[in-house]
Design a protein around this motif. Structure first.
Motif, short mmCIF file in Angstrom:
data_model
loop_
_atom_site.label_atom_id
_atom_site.label_comp_id
_atom_site.label_asym_id
_atom_site.label_seq_id
_atom_site.Cartn_x
_atom_site.Cartn_y
_atom_site.Cartn_z
N LEU A 56 0.87 -1.34 0.05
CA LEU A 56 0.10 -0.22 -0.13
C LEU A 56 0.86 1.34 0.00
CD1 LEU A 56 -3.00 1.26 -0.04
CD2 LEU A 56 -3.03 1.08 2.48
N ARG A 57 1.87 1.27 0.76
CA ARG A 57 2.78 2.53 0.86
C ARG A 57 3.26 2.60 -0.51
NH1 ARG A 57 8.19 2.79 4.42
NH2 ARG A 57 9.13 2.36 2.32
N ASP A 58 3.63 1.82 -1.20
CA ASP A 58 4.54 1.98 -2.53
C ASP A 58 3.36 2.43 -3.47
OD1 ASP A 58 6.87 0.92 -1.27
OD2 ASP A 58 6.65 -1.14 -2.22
N GLN A 59 2.21 1.77 -3.16
CA GLN A 59 1.04 2.37 -4.29
C GLN A 59 0.79 3.61 -3.92
OE1 GLN A 59 -0.72 0.17 -6.36
NE2 GLN A 59 -1.49 1.85 -7.24
N PHE A 60 0.75 4.25 -2.84
CA PHE A 60 0.73 5.51 -2.50
C PHE A 60 1.73 6.37 -3.10
CE2 PHE A 60 -2.01 4.53 1.45
CZ PHE A 60 -3.14 4.35 0.80
N ALA A 101 8.27 -2.81 -0.98
CA ALA A 101 9.05 -3.74 -1.82
C ALA A 101 10.30 -3.29 -1.78
CB ALA A 101 8.40 -3.94 -3.20
N LEU A 102 10.67 -2.22 -1.47
CA LEU A 102 12.06 -1.83 -1.48
C LEU A 102 12.96 -2.28 -0.27
CD1 LEU A 102 11.81 1.85 -3.38
CD2 LEU A 102 12.80 -0.29 -4.10
N ALA A 103 12.41 -2.55 0.70
CA ALA A 103 12.97 -2.89 1.93
C ALA A 103 14.28 -3.81 1.71
CB ALA A 103 12.10 -3.76 2.99
N GLY A 104 15.19 -3.60 2.16
CA GLY A 104 16.48 -4.41 1.82
C GLY A 104 17.12 -4.16 0.30
N LYS A 105 16.50 -3.14 -0.50
CA LYS A 105 17.06 -2.83 -1.54
C LYS A 105 17.18 -1.31 -1.90
CE LYS A 105 13.59 -6.32 -3.59
NZ LYS A 105 12.61 -6.33 -4.43
#
Length: 177
Positions: free
Chosen positions: A6-10, A66-70
């Motif tokens: 959801l955060r990435d979507q926003f 999805a960016l966690a760790g990236k």
């Protein structure tokens, strides 16, 4: 746009809105008279998405991404995009072809959406990049024959695709509230 985060979507919706604002603004460098109002409307709508979904991003920052760790790879990708865009514009300026700068930057942005889609686990971002690349390729013959700045076709292409993507992202995100 099509992520399960959801955060990435926003954030993507807000960012696409902001970038639509920017591209419609660049398109106002030398637009045909009949386009001016539409470029302004696109800018305002893009800014609206940026503000609304920027607030939603901020209030949902504790949600997973999805960016966690990236994040380092994301930084490398953005840095590569900035360097490629800047270096290309420098070469174009030195060759007396600065009218191509907007098209070049648009090309770099569209290409960067492909690896970004992998980092975000979001096929929608890749689709946006592919559509932009196709549209930018279509206008090359017209640009070669013209003397106008490449912002005339590149700005609306990028602005419209990003604004439409922000609208799709909003439609997908709102039920998740």
């Amino acid at each position: 746009m099509l992520t399960g985060f959801l955060r990435d979507q926003f954030f993507t919706t807000a960012w696409f809105g902001l970038m639509a604002f920017v591209w419609f603004g660049w398109a106002q460098e030398d637009p045909p008279r009949k386009w001016r109002i539409w470029l302004g409307v696109g800018s305002v709508l893009g800014l609206g998405f940026a503000v609304a979904f920027g607030v939603l991003t901020a209030t949902n920052w504790d949600q997973p991404s999805a960016l966690a760790g990236k994040y380092a790879w994301f930084g490398v990708l953005v840095a590569a995009e900035v360097v490629a865009a800047g270096a290309g514009c420098l070469v174009l300026a030195r060759r007396g072809a600065s009218r191509w700068m907007a098209w070049w930057v648009a090309l770099v942005v569209a290409v960067h959406f492909l690896p970004l889609a992998l980092l975000l686990n979001d096929l929608g971002v890749a689709v946006v990049g592919v559509v932009q690349l196709a549209a930018l390729a279509v206008v090359v013959p017209r640009l070669r024959a013209a003397t106008t700045p490449s912002s005339r076709p590149a700005g609306p292409i990028m602005g419209a695709t990003l604004l439409l993507s922000a609208a799709i992202g909003a439609a997908i995100a709102i039920p998740g509230l």
